[in-house]
Design a protein around this motif. Structure first.
Motif, mmCIF file in Angstrom:
data_model
loop_
_atom_site.group_PDB
_atom_site.id
_atom_site.type_symbol
_atom_site.label_atom_id
_atom_site.label_comp_id
_atom_site.label_asym_id
_atom_site.label_seq_id
_atom_site.Cartn_x
_atom_site.Cartn_y
_atom_site.Cartn_z
ATOM 1 N N ALA A 105 54.599 51.568 67.498
ATOM 2 C CA ALA A 105 55.236 52.598 68.316
ATOM 3 C C ALA A 105 54.886 53.963 67.739
ATOM 4 N N THR A 106 54.747 54.943 68.615
ATOM 5 C CA THR A 106 54.555 56.330 68.193
ATOM 6 C C THR A 106 55.822 57.106 68.517
ATOM 7 N N MET A 107 56.458 57.598 67.479
ATOM 8 C CA MET A 107 57.674 58.389 67.645
ATOM 9 C C MET A 107 57.392 59.844 67.293
ATOM 10 N N HIS A 108 58.367 60.673 67.559
ATOM 11 C CA HIS A 108 58.221 62.099 67.311
ATOM 12 C C HIS A 108 59.415 62.561 66.488
ATOM 13 N N ALA A 109 59.198 63.547 65.652
ATOM 14 C CA ALA A 109 60.260 64.015 64.766
ATOM 15 C C ALA A 109 60.178 65.526 64.610
ATOM 16 N N MET A 110 61.322 66.123 64.274
ATOM 17 C CA MET A 110 61.365 67.569 64.072
ATOM 18 C C MET A 110 62.530 67.905 63.151
ATOM 19 N N ARG A 111 62.271 68.819 62.257
ATOM 20 C CA ARG A 111 63.326 69.321 61.378
ATOM 21 C C ARG A 111 64.208 70.290 62.161
ATOM 22 N N VAL A 112 65.528 70.131 62.028
ATOM 23 C CA VAL A 112 66.476 71.024 62.691
ATOM 24 C C VAL A 112 67.420 71.601 61.644
ATOM 25 N N HIS A 113 68.278 72.514 62.067
ATOM 26 C CA HIS A 113 69.093 73.253 61.095
ATOM 27 C C HIS A 113 70.034 72.365 60.290
ATOM 28 N N ASN A 114 70.451 71.252 60.874
ATOM 29 C CA ASN A 114 71.403 70.376 60.172
ATOM 30 C C ASN A 114 70.797 69.024 59.810
ATOM 31 N N GLY A 115 69.473 68.934 59.758
ATOM 32 C CA GLY A 115 68.846 67.666 59.391
ATOM 33 C C GLY A 115 67.527 67.461 60.107
ATOM 34 N N ALA A 116 67.421 66.365 60.840
ATOM 35 C CA ALA A 116 66.184 66.059 61.560
ATOM 36 C C ALA A 116 66.498 65.138 62.718
ATOM 37 N N VAL A 117 65.658 65.196 63.737
ATOM 38 C CA VAL A 117 65.748 64.258 64.853
ATOM 39 C C VAL A 117 64.454 63.451 64.871
ATOM 40 N N ILE A 118 64.558 62.186 65.239
ATOM 41 C CA ILE A 118 63.386 61.320 65.304
ATOM 42 C C ILE A 118 63.601 60.269 66.384
ATOM 43 N N GLY A 119 62.599 60.078 67.205
ATOM 44 C CA GLY A 119 62.703 59.092 68.281
ATOM 45 C C GLY A 119 61.619 59.314 69.317
ATOM 46 N N PHE A 120 61.856 58.806 70.514
ATOM 47 C CA PHE A 120 60.938 59.024 71.634
ATOM 48 C C PHE A 120 61.344 60.306 72.365
ATOM 49 N N ARG A 121 60.445 60.797 73.196
ATOM 50 C CA ARG A 121 60.757 61.998 73.976
ATOM 51 C C ARG A 121 61.565 61.634 75.216
ATOM 52 N N ASN A 160 56.725 69.873 65.769
ATOM 53 C CA ASN A 160 56.930 68.436 65.944
ATOM 54 C C ASN A 160 55.942 67.628 65.116
ATOM 55 N N LEU A 161 56.395 66.503 64.626
ATOM 56 C CA LEU A 161 55.547 65.533 63.950
ATOM 57 C C LEU A 161 55.372 64.318 64.854
ATOM 58 N N ASP A 162 54.211 63.703 64.799
ATOM 59 C CA ASP A 162 53.970 62.431 65.471
ATOM 60 C C ASP A 162 53.911 61.356 64.397
ATOM 61 N N ILE A 163 54.710 60.328 64.552
ATOM 62 C CA ILE A 163 54.801 59.282 63.536
ATOM 63 C C ILE A 163 54.428 57.945 64.157
ATOM 64 N N GLU A 164 53.306 57.383 63.715
ATOM 65 C CA GLU A 164 52.873 56.068 64.181
ATOM 66 C C GLU A 164 53.379 55.011 63.194
ATOM 67 N N LEU A 165 54.087 54.029 63.726
ATOM 68 C CA LEU A 165 54.620 52.944 62.911
ATOM 69 C C LEU A 165 54.052 51.631 63.432
ATOM 70 N N THR A 166 53.406 50.885 62.545
ATOM 71 C CA THR A 166 52.770 49.629 62.922
ATOM 72 C C THR A 166 53.153 48.550 61.926
ATOM 73 N N LEU A 167 53.531 47.390 62.445
ATOM 74 C CA LEU A 167 53.877 46.266 61.590
ATOM 75 C C LEU A 167 52.609 45.508 61.238
ATOM 76 N N VAL A 168 52.229 45.535 59.956
ATOM 77 C CA VAL A 168 51.026 44.861 59.477
ATOM 78 C C VAL A 168 51.446 43.726 58.537
ATOM 79 N N ASP A 169 50.462 43.024 57.984
ATOM 80 C CA ASP A 169 50.771 41.865 57.144
ATOM 81 C C ASP A 169 51.649 42.225 55.951
ATOM 82 N N GLN A 170 51.450 43.427 55.405
ATOM 83 C CA GLN A 170 52.149 43.820 54.174
ATOM 84 C C GLN A 170 53.451 44.575 54.432
ATOM 85 N N GLY A 171 53.772 44.841 55.684
ATOM 86 C CA GLY A 171 54.984 45.590 55.996
ATOM 87 C C GLY A 171 54.721 46.649 57.047
#
Length: 398
Positions: A105-121, A160-171
């Motif tokens: 899955a490719t998620m998106h993230a952004m730093r905000v004043h009280n932390g961060a948000v991460i998820g889909f658009r 914004n950051l784009d974060i690609e997460l893939t489940l591979v053999d090692q994790g």
């Protein structure tokens, strides 16, 4: 509207379509639209599992029951064939991937004043939905969100950051784009994130391409028993169960072939399965994926010959195609117009076509039919559960 209308089908983008042709968002077949616009839910309308449904753009069809969801996937494929006047020999059962089975899955993230948000658009927006639950991705991928949220809150810059997460053999393989790490502390924090979260690999693109920051052992994905190196950003079928169904179809339909051309082969998802009983030419344009397939073939001893070739600019010519007993192709969404033209002009008699776009597939399939092929078998595949993205496997003979 002067009278009640029943929702009779789901359109390609997920809206319900009434008998008068009007579209209504988040309705299911069997729902009734009253004259005043009120929706009366029918037997195929279910309560969405996720609190983010309706806001998050990751799912469009979570309000459909299994019957209607399978019907939507089936109709997308069958209607595409019908639109090109292609007769289907046998329509095989539609495969739906189960909840929480997505391994990339490719998620998106952004730093905000009280932390961060991460998820889909959000649907039709660049705004990020800060996920607190997800019924689509594998649990291992969802578990990576919280440590990533903390890292983004402390060390990400603006934008914004784009974060690609893939489940591979090692994790989990985590790749972050548009990340700027200022100073040694931020770099050390990234490595600490990978270690504490148990990532198989962490890479960051700070504007000069992906740079691996953490990879205690080479990341691999096992394809039909072959541990294959997986370069950052490589294509992988979204779910293991859908991959297994597609591979099983390819094996069944290529039975008896001693030489097979696997076109747009990627890492070798089909090549390594087919090589158990045949010699396989694996043709791929992406250099890193080609080299990964070549390396895995050499280590495993499988009869797979990897060829680096851009099949859009330089397709296998008809005389080259004709050297094989069977051809399999799994092109990108745009289809394979030039390559299919060469296949149609060749003397090959068996073609297996895997597609992630029923519309482009149908246009290519029309060319094969005009060249004397018959569509023997067709299977709709819904591995992107609750989305409008539909795939298929198909088998042509002449």
């Amino acid at each position: 509207m002067t009278e009640d209308q029943e929702i009779i089908r789901i359109a390609a983008k997920g809206d319900g379509v009434a008998a008068d042709g009007r579209h209504f968002a988040r309705t299911a077949p069997g729902d009734m639209v009253k004259a005043d616009g009120t929706i009366v839910q029918g037997p195929h309308h279910v309560v969405p599992l996720c609190r983010h449904f309706g806001t998050c753009g990751g799912c469009q069809l979570q309000h459909l029951d299994e019957i209607s969801l399978a019907g939507f996937v089936t109709d997308r494929v069958v209607n595409a064939a019908a639109g090109q006047a292609i007769e289907v020999g046998e329509l095989l059962p539609t495969h739906l991937s189960p909840p929480r089975s997505r391994r990339r899955a490719t998620m998106h993230a952004m730093r905000v004043h009280n932390g961060a948000v991460i998820g889909f658009r959000e649907a039709g927006s660049h705004r990020i939905v800060d996920l607190t639950e997800c019924h689509v991705v594998a649990p291992e991928i969802f578990a990576a969100i919280e440590p990533l949220r903390g890292f983004v809150a402390r060390h990400a810059g603006k934008g914004n950051l784009d974060i690609e997460l893939t489940l591979v053999d090692q994790g989990i393989d985590c790749s972050i784009r548009n990340l700027t790490l200022e100073g040694l502390a931020a770099t050390e924090a990234a490595v600490e994130l990978a270690q504490s979260a148990g990532f198989a690999r962490l890479s960051a693109d700070q504007g000069y391409g992906a740079e691996t920051m953490w990879e205690p052992e080479p990341a691999t994905v096992t394809l039909s028993g072959v541990a294959t190196p997986i370069p950052v950003g490589s294509f992988l079928q979204a779910t293991r169960d859908a991959e297994n169904v597609m591979v099983a179809d390819a094996l069944a339909w290529s039975q008896g072939a001693s030489t097979i051309a696997d076109l747009f082969s990627g890492l070798g998802t089909f090549s390594f399965a087919l090589s158990k009983k045949a010699k396989v030419l694996a043709v791929e344009a992406a250099r890193e994926q080609h080299l990964a397939c070549k390396t895995a073939a050499g280590v495993s001893g499988r009869p797979v010959h990897a060829m680096h070739r851009d099949l859009f600019r330089n397709p296998l010519m008809s005389n080259e195609v004709g050297r094989f007993d069977c051809v399999l192709l799994d092109p990108p969404r745009a289809g394979a117009k030039e390559q299919v033209g060469q296949i149609a002009a060749s003397n090959v008699s068996r073609v297996i076509y895997v597609s992630c776009n029923p519309s482009s597939w149908a246009k290519d399939a029309r060319k094969l039919v005009e060249a004397g092929f018959r569509l023997e078998k067709l299977r709709p595949v819904g591995q992107f559960r609750w989305s409008t993205h539909v795939e298929l496997t198909s088998y042509f003979t002449r």
